[in-house]
Design an enzyme around this catalytic site. Structure first.
Site, PDB file in Angstrom:
ATOM      1  CB  SER A   1       6.728  -3.653   5.832  1.00 33.97           C
ATOM      2  OG  SER A   1       7.351  -2.476   5.890  1.00 33.97           O
ATOM      3  CE  LYS A   2       7.271  -0.148  -2.773  1.00 36.11           C
ATOM      4  NZ  LYS A   2       8.766   0.054  -3.237  1.00 36.11           N
ATOM      5  NE  ARG A   3       3.120   0.463   3.996  1.00 33.19           N
ATOM      6  CZ  ARG A   3       2.404   0.165   5.187  1.00 33.19           C
ATOM      7  NH1 ARG A   3       2.439   0.672   6.324  1.00 33.19           N
ATOM      8  NH2 ARG A   3       1.856  -1.014   4.995  1.00 33.19           N
TER       9      ARG A   3
END
Ligand code: GLU
Length: 487
Positions: free
Chosen positions: A254-256
């Protein structure tokens, strides 16, 4: 071969393309190409709250640099346009109304407050929220009055409460769910836009999509879509759900959480071709041991049958390996060209870049490592003299000092400062002194680089540094070694 196969890449414009999303695009593209079909780009922007400025351009740009050329899409048109869902806004409501008429959907006027309270009740009981069908009980008159009064509404799908829904996925096989597990999902939102859940079905049908290829996170929603297809009497497409991409610890990418997007990888110095090659094998395997594939080759050999259903582990080390393979396969000229910005980033001095490229090409896996590796060219830093001592090379401080002293006049006498001449001069000195090669080249390399690990050998480094700087550094080494051995 030309066929009716039509696949689509249907990204939501979030401003970046994560790895799983790009892999979907790649597989969708390949399934179209391998079957002589069409690859369609459709922008899914019905979530108006999540729109990001410039995000659609990121999608065009990414497809273009990856070579995943689409046959139809918002930028190039096609017979099934518009290809941006927000531009198709008026398409969806009539279909939802048709479902209402046929008893497969209903209006829901529940306020946000009521739904929030309901959600809270479920949470308190530790249950998963599911709409309680409150509005299913409204009479026709009540509905009519509310609509006429302009009350905000959504349209919900009316799920069957008994029976099962079974479907076949090309990767996961037969999947069956109990219908009473399916929620009355929203089809049309209060802002008039369709949900993804509704729009994807309508558009896949209207755009004649034959193969719906997407991440396996959509597997559990697919029965709901099939119930919609059945309600309309439409043909259900072939489903190809792709395995989840996970990290080594099993968690989702996930980018987050800071995991790299496609753009991040490119900015870090990964080659587009290597990323594509790696992604092709992240969930699919060929029927041979071949690992290096160009996109063109993949267009011929890709097959849905060989997509795996077990989660694919995103392995950065493997991607690095692919990248290194691609870098080494380049001609020196091409490598020099792609590495140049990174070489320049690492150099404060004006040094010849082609010999540097030649030196680092066999040893570079990711371009972003280059600047750091070249730092010693800029400045000679203080280093521990102990690195002159090497058992296998049979070097110590004393013989290093002697051999460096002997090397200086030899190097000084070289007129054309180039690899071959430096090498020839030092090897004839080695012969003359009756020492081992390593006893000369090891101390010279340490003296001119000031470090144990270097991106090239003594001769290559000396050539890049130039005659004066090489000799200056050797003289510094001589001073230091002399002081150390005298004390
Ligand atoms: N818009 C969806 C997404 O970006 C597409 C999923 C699909 O391919 O159906 O995840």
């Amino acid at each position: 071969m030309s066929s009716n196969v039509r696949t689509r890449y249907a990204p939501s414009p979030t401003g970046y393309i994560h790895i799983g999303n790009l892999r979907s695009a790649l597989y969708e593209y390949l399934i179209a190409r391998v079957n002589g079909g069409k690859f369609i780009l459709r922008i899914e922007d019905t979530d108006q709250e999540r729109l990001v400025e410039g995000a659609v351009d990121v999608i065009y740009r990414t497809l273009k640099i990856c070579g995943l050329n689409h046959d139809e899409g918002p930028d190039i048109g096609g017979p099934y346009g518009p290809y941006i869902q927000s531009e198709r806004k008026n398409t969806y409501l009539p279909y939802a109304e048709e479902l209402v008429k046929n008893g497969h959907a209903y209006y829901c006027f529940c306020s946000k407050e009521r739904l929030d309270a309901l959600q809270e009740q479920y949470r308190a009981k530790g249950q998963v929220f599911s709409y309680d069908r409150h509005c299913l009980g409204l009479t026709e008159e009540e509905i009519k009055a509310k609509l006429e009064a302009g009350e905000p509404f959504v349209i919900r799908q009316k799920m069957p409460t008994e029976g099962i829904t079974t479907f076949n996925d090309a990767v996961y096989g037969e999947i069956t769910v109990d219908n009473d597990e399916l929620e009355d999902q929203i089809l049309i939102k209060s802002d008039g836009f369709p949900t993804y859940n509704f729009a994807n079905v309508i558009d896949d049908h209207l755009m004649n999509i034959t193969h719906v290829v997407r991440g396996s996170e959509y597997l559990s929603s697919t029965p709901k879509y099939n119930i919609l297809y059945q309600a309309f009497g439409w043909e259900i497409p072939t489903y190809v759900h792709l395995p989840l991409i996970v990290k080594a610890d099993g968690s989702k990418i996930s980018k987050r959480k800071g995991d790299a997007t496609f753009e991040d990888l490119v900015n870090e110095g990964y080659l587009v071709e290597a990323i594509i090659n790696y992604l092709a094998l992240l969930g699919w395997s060929p029927d041979s041991n071949q690992e290096i594939f160009s996109l063109k080759e993949l267009e011929n050999v890709f097959s849905v049958e060989r997509i795996s259903k077990s989660p694919s582990v995103f392995d950065m080390a493997k991607l690095r390996w692919f990248n290194g393979e691609y870098l080494r396969a380049m001609t020196l000229e091409t490598f020099h060209e792609v590495a140049l910005p990174w070489i320049k980033k690492g150099l404060v001095k004006d040094l010849p870049t082609l010999p540097i490229a030649k030196m680092i090409q066999p040893r570079t896996e990711v371009l972003s490592e280059i600047p750091e590796k070249l730092d010693f060219f800029n400045n000679l830093v203080e280093y521990d003299l102990e690195i002159y001592t090497h058992k296998k090379m049979k070097t110590n401080l004393e013989n290093s000092l002697e051999n460096l002293i002997a090397a200086v006049p030899v190097l000084e006498s070289i007129e054309q400062w180039e690899e071959k001449n430096i090498y020839d001069s030092l090897t004839s000195l080695v012969k003359e002194l009756e020492i081992k090669n390593g006893q000369m080249f090891w101390p010279v390399r340490i003296a001119i680089s000031g470090q144990l690990v270097t991106p090239g050998g003594a001769i290559e480094i000396a050539e890049v540094l130039g005659k004066d700087e090489s000799i200056r550094r050797i003289n510094i080494a001589i001073e230091r070694l002399r002081a150390a051995t005298q004390s």
